[in-house]
Design an enzyme around this catalytic site. Structure first.
Site, PDB file in Angstrom:
ATOM      1  N   THR A  33      33.236-106.691  -2.925  1.00 47.08           N
ATOM      2  CA  THR A  33      32.421-106.323  -4.132  1.00 47.08           C
ATOM      3  C   THR A  33      32.629-107.187  -5.329  1.00 47.08           C
ATOM      4  O   THR A  33      31.605-107.585  -5.904  1.00 47.08           O
ATOM      5  CB  THR A  33      32.550-104.809  -4.513  1.00 47.08           C
ATOM      6  OG1 THR A  33      32.366-104.205  -3.305  1.00 47.08           O
ATOM      7  CG2 THR A  33      31.761-104.359  -5.520  1.00 47.08           C
ATOM      8  N   TYR A  47      24.211-102.909  -3.649  1.00 49.02           N
ATOM      9  CA  TYR A  47      24.512-104.147  -3.797  1.00 49.02           C
ATOM     10  C   TYR A  47      24.674-104.843  -2.693  1.00 49.02           C
ATOM     11  O   TYR A  47      25.113-104.282  -1.528  1.00 49.02           O
ATOM     12  CB  TYR A  47      25.565-104.620  -4.910  1.00 49.02           C
ATOM     13  CG  TYR A  47      27.013-103.934  -4.644  1.00 49.02           C
ATOM     14  CD1 TYR A  47      27.609-104.664  -3.886  1.00 49.02           C
ATOM     15  CD2 TYR A  47      27.228-102.741  -4.910  1.00 49.02           C
ATOM     16  CE1 TYR A  47      29.003-104.119  -3.387  1.00 49.02           C
ATOM     17  CE2 TYR A  47      28.203-102.157  -4.759  1.00 49.02           C
ATOM     18  CZ  TYR A  47      29.569-102.829  -3.800  1.00 49.02           C
ATOM     19  OH  TYR A  47      30.389-102.386  -3.530  1.00 49.02           O
ATOM     20  N   THR A 113      37.066-103.720  -1.119  1.00 53.28           N
ATOM     21  CA  THR A 113      37.841-102.444  -1.266  1.00 53.28           C
ATOM     22  C   THR A 113      38.065-101.819   0.162  1.00 53.28           C
ATOM     23  O   THR A 113      39.214-101.049   0.334  1.00 53.28           O
ATOM     24  CB  THR A 113      37.328-101.698  -2.385  1.00 53.28           C
ATOM     25  OG1 THR A 113      36.138-101.092  -1.984  1.00 53.28           O
ATOM     26  CG2 THR A 113      37.433-102.161  -3.772  1.00 53.28           C
ATOM     27  N   ASP A 114      37.056-101.848   0.822  1.00 52.53           N
ATOM     28  CA  ASP A 114      36.971-101.042   1.992  1.00 52.53           C
ATOM     29  C   ASP A 114      38.287-101.036   2.990  1.00 52.53           C
ATOM     30  O   ASP A 114      38.668-100.159   3.615  1.00 52.53           O
ATOM     31  CB  ASP A 114      35.673-101.236   2.838  1.00 52.53           C
ATOM     32  CG  ASP A 114      34.666-100.600   2.008  1.00 52.53           C
ATOM     33  OD1 ASP A 114      34.519 -99.921   1.265  1.00 52.53           O
ATOM     34  OD2 ASP A 114      33.373-100.668   2.689  1.00 52.53           O
ATOM     35  N   LYS A 186      42.413 -96.214  -1.059  1.00 50.63           N
ATOM     36  CA  LYS A 186      40.958 -96.117  -1.653  1.00 50.63           C
ATOM     37  C   LYS A 186      40.566 -94.665  -1.503  1.00 50.63           C
ATOM     38  O   LYS A 186      40.516 -93.932  -0.498  1.00 50.63           O
ATOM     39  CB  LYS A 186      40.035 -96.918  -0.981  1.00 50.63           C
ATOM     40  CG  LYS A 186      38.643 -96.907  -1.778  1.00 50.63           C
ATOM     41  CD  LYS A 186      37.781 -97.508  -1.176  1.00 50.63           C
ATOM     42  CE  LYS A 186      36.384 -97.642  -1.797  1.00 50.63           C
ATOM     43  NZ  LYS A 186      35.374 -98.740  -1.175  1.00 50.63           N
ATOM     44  N   GLU A 307      54.291 -78.839  14.372  1.00 50.25           N
ATOM     45  CA  GLU A 307      52.946 -78.843  15.121  1.00 50.25           C
ATOM     46  C   GLU A 307      52.891 -79.385  16.460  1.00 50.25           C
ATOM     47  O   GLU A 307      52.169 -79.055  17.136  1.00 50.25           O
ATOM     48  CB  GLU A 307      51.985 -79.622  14.102  1.00 50.25           C
ATOM     49  CG  GLU A 307      51.720 -79.066  12.703  1.00 50.25           C
ATOM     50  CD  GLU A 307      50.999 -77.742  12.777  1.00 50.25           C
ATOM     51  OE1 GLU A 307      50.536 -77.063  13.771  1.00 50.25           O
ATOM     52  OE2 GLU A 307      51.037 -77.007  11.675  1.00 50.25           O
TER      53      GLU A 307
END
Length: 350
Positions: A33, A47, A113-114, A186, A307
């Site tokens: 980006t 975009y 950013t992903d 993120k 767990e």
């Protein structure tokens, strides 16, 4: 006359000692980006990523030249969700090669950013250098009315040029914060303060100055047993998401496709559904590594033998690593060992 001569000689000595020298910072561009463009200035979420080349990106922030001697290099031009393990290995090798050069003081990587958190964690663990390695991105494209990329880039170069930033592991610089690559993720996809560490920022960068408040207590850089100069490929590790009404077919499909490990992105404390447990036990008995992680967004912390009986099952817990980071660390661990006890040690130490 003698006083002027002394002053002149003192100035020459300062230049010789580097008192007026700027740091040399290399910017490696990969797309994302921060190099994106939208059709209108009001487009901040719709975009096309990875459109602006690095030279144009640098021209858009002339203030960089006041901070350091900067030059750019285009490594990739991709949206980060399309980066592969082969890509990040290639990038890390380039960072390592540059870090060995005496004429390089710091390295900045522009990135989407992903998957920024995955790439930057990989760099932190595999590149053996004390020189600053800084990852930077933006949440808005360069053409947006309120683009965050230019200031983020300036801040990243400021951090990379500062000797205070040495020996801190790879860093993520966004939204005025200096964050550790190890534990930053993120957390939001539409706001500029998208990247958050559950343990807090390492510091801040404001008005051209860096301020540090804490350091990383885990292994990275020269203290890591993983060296990118010795790594050519990464084993196939898959992430499979746990949820209500979970079934086993995706786990079997991953095994059939050749995966060496599965990150179970479980609910809560990395919980495994009753219908899935026999499948994971079966796959483990056949040599597949099983790592229990959590998909809790604000920071999952998976406790061993809570767990599930991890000791009995031969499973690994991801500690505080989210699923995508656990994938990176598991792949690296598998380049050294197939012993789940050793893999667990690695998760504790990194």
């Amino acid at each position: 006359m003698m006083n002027y001569l002394k002053i002149f000689v003192a100035i020459l000595m300062c230049f010789a000692m580097g008192a007026f020298a700027q740091s040399n910072v290399i910017i490696l561009a990969t797309g994302g980006t921060i190099a994106g463009a939208g059709a209108q200035s009001t487009n901040s979420a719709s975009y096309q990523a990875a459109k602006v080349p690095v030279d144009q990106l640098l021209l858009g922030v002339p203030e960089l030249n006041r901070v350091a001697k900067v030059r750019g290099e285009q490594v990739f031009q991709k949206a980060s969700e399309s980066l592969t393990d082969e890509d990040i290995v290639l990038l890390a090798k380039r960072v390592s090669a540059l870090a060995k050069r005496s004429d390089v003081d710091g390295i900045v990587i522009t990135h989407g950013t992903d998957t920024l958190e995955e790439t930057c964690l990989f760099l932190s663990i595999t590149v053996h250098t004390d020189k600053p390695v800084v990852c930077v991105a933006s949440m808005r494209p360069s053409t947006a009315m309120s683009a965050d990329g230019p200031l983020n880039l300036l801040s990243a170069v400021t951090v990379a040029a500062d000797r205070q930033s040495r020996a801190k592991g790879a860093l993520i610089v966004m939204n005025d914060e200096i964050l550790s690559a190890r534990d930053t993720s993120k957390m939001m996809n539409i706001k500029p303060n998208a990247f958050i560490s559950p343990w807090g920022a390492l510091g801040m960068v404001l008005e051209g100055k860096t301020y540090y408040f804490r350091t990383l207590a885990k292994r990275f850089g020269k203290h890591s047993e993983f060296n990118i100069d010795e790594i050519s490929t990464l084993p196939d590790v898959r992430v499979i998401y746990g949820h209500g009404n979970a079934k086993s077919d995706l786990y079997y499909a991953a095994a059939q496709a050749g995966a060496k490990a599965i990150i179970h992105a479980g609910t809560g404390n990395g919980s495994v559904a009753g219908a899935v447990t026999p499948t994971l036990l079966e796959l483990r008995s056949k040599g597949m590594q099983i790592v229990r992680s959590s998909h809790v967004n604000a920071g999952g912390f998976v406790l061993r033998n809570a767990e599930a009986n991890d000791d009995q099952n031969g499973w690994v817990v991801a500690h505080d690593f989210n699923p995508q980071k656990a994938r990176i660390l598991t792949a690296l661990a598998l380049t050294k060992t197939s012993d789940p006890k050793e893999i667990q040690r690695i998760f504790w130490e990194y």
